[in-house]
Write an enzyme that holds these catalytic residues in place. Structure first.
Site, mmCIF file in Angstrom:
data_model
loop_
_atom_site.group_PDB
_atom_site.id
_atom_site.type_symbol
_atom_site.label_atom_id
_atom_site.label_comp_id
_atom_site.label_asym_id
_atom_site.label_seq_id
_atom_site.Cartn_x
_atom_site.Cartn_y
_atom_site.Cartn_z
ATOM 1 N N SER A 104 0.851 -1.172 0.000
ATOM 2 C CA SER A 104 0.000 0.000 0.000
ATOM 3 C C SER A 104 0.892 1.227 0.000
ATOM 4 O O SER A 104 1.981 1.215 0.543
ATOM 5 C CB SER A 104 -0.878 0.005 1.244
ATOM 6 O OG SER A 104 -0.064 0.032 2.408
ATOM 7 N N LYS A 105 0.383 2.285 -0.612
ATOM 8 C CA LYS A 105 1.255 3.446 -0.754
ATOM 9 C C LYS A 105 1.475 4.190 0.560
ATOM 10 O O LYS A 105 2.336 5.060 0.633
ATOM 11 C CB LYS A 105 0.723 4.385 -1.831
ATOM 12 C CG LYS A 105 -0.598 5.044 -1.537
ATOM 13 C CD LYS A 105 -0.922 6.002 -2.690
ATOM 14 C CE LYS A 105 -2.294 6.629 -2.521
ATOM 15 N NZ LYS A 105 -2.654 7.445 -3.687
ATOM 16 N N ARG A 106 0.703 3.859 1.562
ATOM 17 C CA ARG A 106 0.927 4.462 2.868
ATOM 18 C C ARG A 106 2.189 3.908 3.529
ATOM 19 O O ARG A 106 2.873 4.589 4.275
ATOM 20 C CB ARG A 106 -0.276 4.238 3.789
ATOM 21 C CG ARG A 106 -1.381 5.234 3.580
ATOM 22 C CD ARG A 106 -1.051 6.610 4.162
ATOM 23 N NE ARG A 106 -1.677 7.671 3.369
ATOM 24 C CZ ARG A 106 -0.988 8.481 2.550
ATOM 25 N NH1 ARG A 106 0.315 8.346 2.408
ATOM 26 N NH2 ARG A 106 -1.605 9.410 1.871
ATOM 27 N N LYS A 107 2.460 2.660 3.250
ATOM 28 C CA LYS A 107 3.577 2.015 3.928
ATOM 29 C C LYS A 107 4.789 1.810 3.036
ATOM 30 O O LYS A 107 5.863 1.413 3.499
ATOM 31 C CB LYS A 107 3.130 0.648 4.472
ATOM 32 C CG LYS A 107 2.034 0.751 5.518
ATOM 33 C CD LYS A 107 1.599 -0.626 5.990
ATOM 34 C CE LYS A 107 0.485 -0.484 7.041
ATOM 35 N NZ LYS A 107 -0.028 -1.799 7.462
ATOM 36 N N LEU A 108 4.594 2.025 1.748
ATOM 37 C CA LEU A 108 5.657 1.722 0.805
ATOM 38 C C LEU A 108 5.466 2.611 -0.414
ATOM 39 O O LEU A 108 4.361 3.036 -0.699
ATOM 40 C CB LEU A 108 5.529 0.244 0.397
ATOM 41 C CG LEU A 108 6.656 -0.392 -0.384
ATOM 42 C CD1 LEU A 108 7.766 -0.771 0.577
ATOM 43 C CD2 LEU A 108 6.169 -1.643 -1.080
#
Length: 530
Positions: free
Chosen positions: A252-256
């Site tokens: 996910s773009k929140r974590k990566l």
RNA sequence: GGCCCCUUCGACUAGCGGUUAGGUCACCACCCUUUCAAGGUGGCGGCACGGGUUCGAAUCCCGUAGGGGUCACCA
């Protein structure tokens, strides 16, 4: 039968690494079996739709070299390839299901559905649409629809029994029919849902193998039911493991950073990204870990896919990239790719051999193209900034700098061996450690203490420029090694630039053509990625 | 929570009944050395657990645990 696979991204947000990943495997599988790879745009979500996303998606695949055989731009026998342009087709197929009683019109409002959910939650009942709309008589459904009442079309799903399908990698997967809800096929906005559109399109486009992410497993029974309702054979299902964040949740773009564009901007090479992605869940039969898409295709075997969800490890991606940068790609190739970035950074050079030399000595130290840009600065700047460690070296090496300046100016054979011999002779004559002489020199030449071999630096910079830099450093030492106070540094640079402007004729001249040729001849980097 | 999928070093993986469980990244050490890298050598470190099946299980079966996904008029 010809193998047909597809990648079916939806145009929302940045081009995603997961799309590249699944695209790669679909592409390779199709090519391995002499089949076709289709690009289809799943743009049925009007809320999340982003107009630029389609172009960016296409550009991503182009950059990666994963070229579809059919798609929105290049056409094909099974178009159109944008679902928004196939609405009539879905309408027809939905009508077919309606007519045969396999689907029905449902009129619940969002509020009603929400109330139902809350009630289910309160009672601890299984979540999901309970099929209540089935009981509305057909005539009433048609009448209300004709009257323009907003509604959706839902599939009638069985209440009992099991739905079974075969996943190529997992074998038989069964799910209780009660788990399959009467899913929405057609939204009230007139667009089909993924479920309907994907089944209809895959069938009509002749897709034989659906290779998609594992997250689709739970809705596959629904798709199977749909194929059945239409009386069609289902394609083979192959669910790839999900790419994971470092904490093992799905990427996910929140974590990566999941944006391929972002990696591209950081100077990640498409070859490296692809190679890295290929090792996520797959391995070469012979254990090789560096290979091109063509080589992967040659040896591809979908059954070698392993199912544990692989973590997208940035460090390893960077390692792969570094490997391509320094070993796998020919020097000229790396230079070609970094050239526009150098130009964008304002770097200038007269002779391409100079560029080649710079890249040659820098690439063992770089993991990305941007690293190269960052590190190459002193090769292209007239005025150096000396960092703290460099100033220390300068302070300690004034006399050596003066000596080397003199030795260098007298040097006749200005090639690698000539310079190297001179330096070694000098160090030996002084009876000091190499570092005592070379570190101040390195600092004078680059403004930093972390750089390639001093001999390389001198040869690449050339006699004139090397002498100029040593002179500038000596001036700097005389000025009392002013620290990095921005204001002072600025004035300092200004003054120096003015002074140098007239004394300078031309520099940045390449004397390194010979070296580059030598490096190329002896290097094993002519064969490119393997 | 229901359902489904998964499980070999910290990470990516090889293994598909008999191996001292192999490789790569990362990490550590040493070598090389002109700094930083690169390169070379070596090291650390793993079959989640419990039952079976078998002469023999990382490999087959069951259970447990753990992780993940999914339960939308998003894909």
């Amino acid at each position: 039968m010809e193998v047909v696979t597809r990648i079916a991204p939806s145009p929302t947000g940045d081009p995603h690494v997961g799309t590249a990943y699944i695209g790669l495997f679909n592409y390779v599988f199709a090519k391995r079996h002499g089949g076709r790879f289709v690009f289809r745009l799943e743009d049925t979500d009007r809320q999340r739709y982003q107009p630029e996303a389609e172009q960016r998606l296409l550009e991503m695949f182009e950059w990666l070299g994963i070229e579809p055989d059919e798609g929105p731009e290049l056409g094909g026998a099974n178009g159109p390839y944008r679902q928004s342009e196939r609405l009539e087709i879905y309408r027809r197929h939905a009508d077919l299901l309606l007519e045969t009683g396999k689907a029905y019109r449902a009129f619940e409002t969002a509020e009603e559905l929400e109330a139902m959910r809350l009630e289910q939650k309160r009672l601890g009942r299984p979540l999901g649409y309970d099929g209540r709309g089935r009981s509305v008589p057909r005539e009433e459904q048609e009448r209300r629809a004709a009257a323009g009442e907003p509604h959706v079309i839902r599939l009638v799903t069985p209440d009992e029994g099991e739905v079974t399908f075969v996943d190529r990698l997992r074998g038989e997967v069964s799910i209780p029919a009660s788990e399959v809800r009467d899913q929405v096929l057609f939204k009230s906005d007139g667009y089909p849902t993924y479920h309907l559109a994907n089944v209809v399109d895959d069938h009509l486009m002749g897709v034989t193998h659906v290779i998609r992410a594992e997250e689709w497993i739970p809705s596959t029974p629904l798709h199977v039911l749909l194929y059945r309702a239409f009386g069609w054979d289902a394609p083979e299902f192959i669910h790839m493991p999900l790419l994971r964040n470092p904490d093992r949740s799905k990427v996910s773009k929140r974590k990566l950073d999941t944006s391929v564009d972002s990696y591209r901007q950081q100077g990640i090479l498409p070859e490296a990204l692809l190679n890295f992605l290929a090792t996520m869940g797959w391995s070469m039969p012979d254990g090789r870990e560096f290979f091109s898409v063509a080589e992967m295709t040659e040896r591809f075997d979908i059954d070698r896919v392993s199912l544990g969800g692989p973590i997208f490890d940035l460090k390893k991606l960077r390692f792969f990239n570094a490997k391509y940068l320094r070993d796998l790609l020919p020097l000229e190739e790396v230079a070609d790719r970094v050239e526009p970035l150098f130009r964008a950074a304002g770097y200038e050079w007269d002779d391409d051999d100079y560029l080649l030399d710079v890249v040659d000595v820098l690439r063992p130290r770089a993991e990305t193209l941007m690293d190269l840009v960052d590190q190459a600065g002193y090769f292209f700047r007239d005025t150096l900034r000396y960092d703290e460690a460099a100033r220390k070296q300068l302070a300690a090496g004034q006399s050596h700098l003066q000596d080397v300046e003199r030795e260098l100016s007298m040097l006749e054979f200005f090639d690698y061996d000539g310079v190297d011999d001179m330096l070694r002779d000098y160090v030996q004559a002084q009876a000091v450690g190499m570092g005592k002489v070379l570190m101040p020199l390195r600092a004078a030449l680059t403004g930093t203490t972390q750089a390639p071999s001093v001999t390389d630096l001198i040869v690449i910079l050339g006699k004139e420029e090397s002498l100029r830099r040593i002179g500038a450093a000596l001036t700097f030492i005389d000025a009392g090694l002013p620290d990095d106070d921005p204001q002072r540094a600025l004035e300092e640079e200004k003054a120096r630039k003015a002074a140098e402007a007239e004394a300078r004729t031309s520099h940045k001249k390449s004397v390194g053509a010979e070296r580059a040729a030598k490096a190329r001849a002896s290097g094993a980097s002519e064969e490119g990625p393997r």
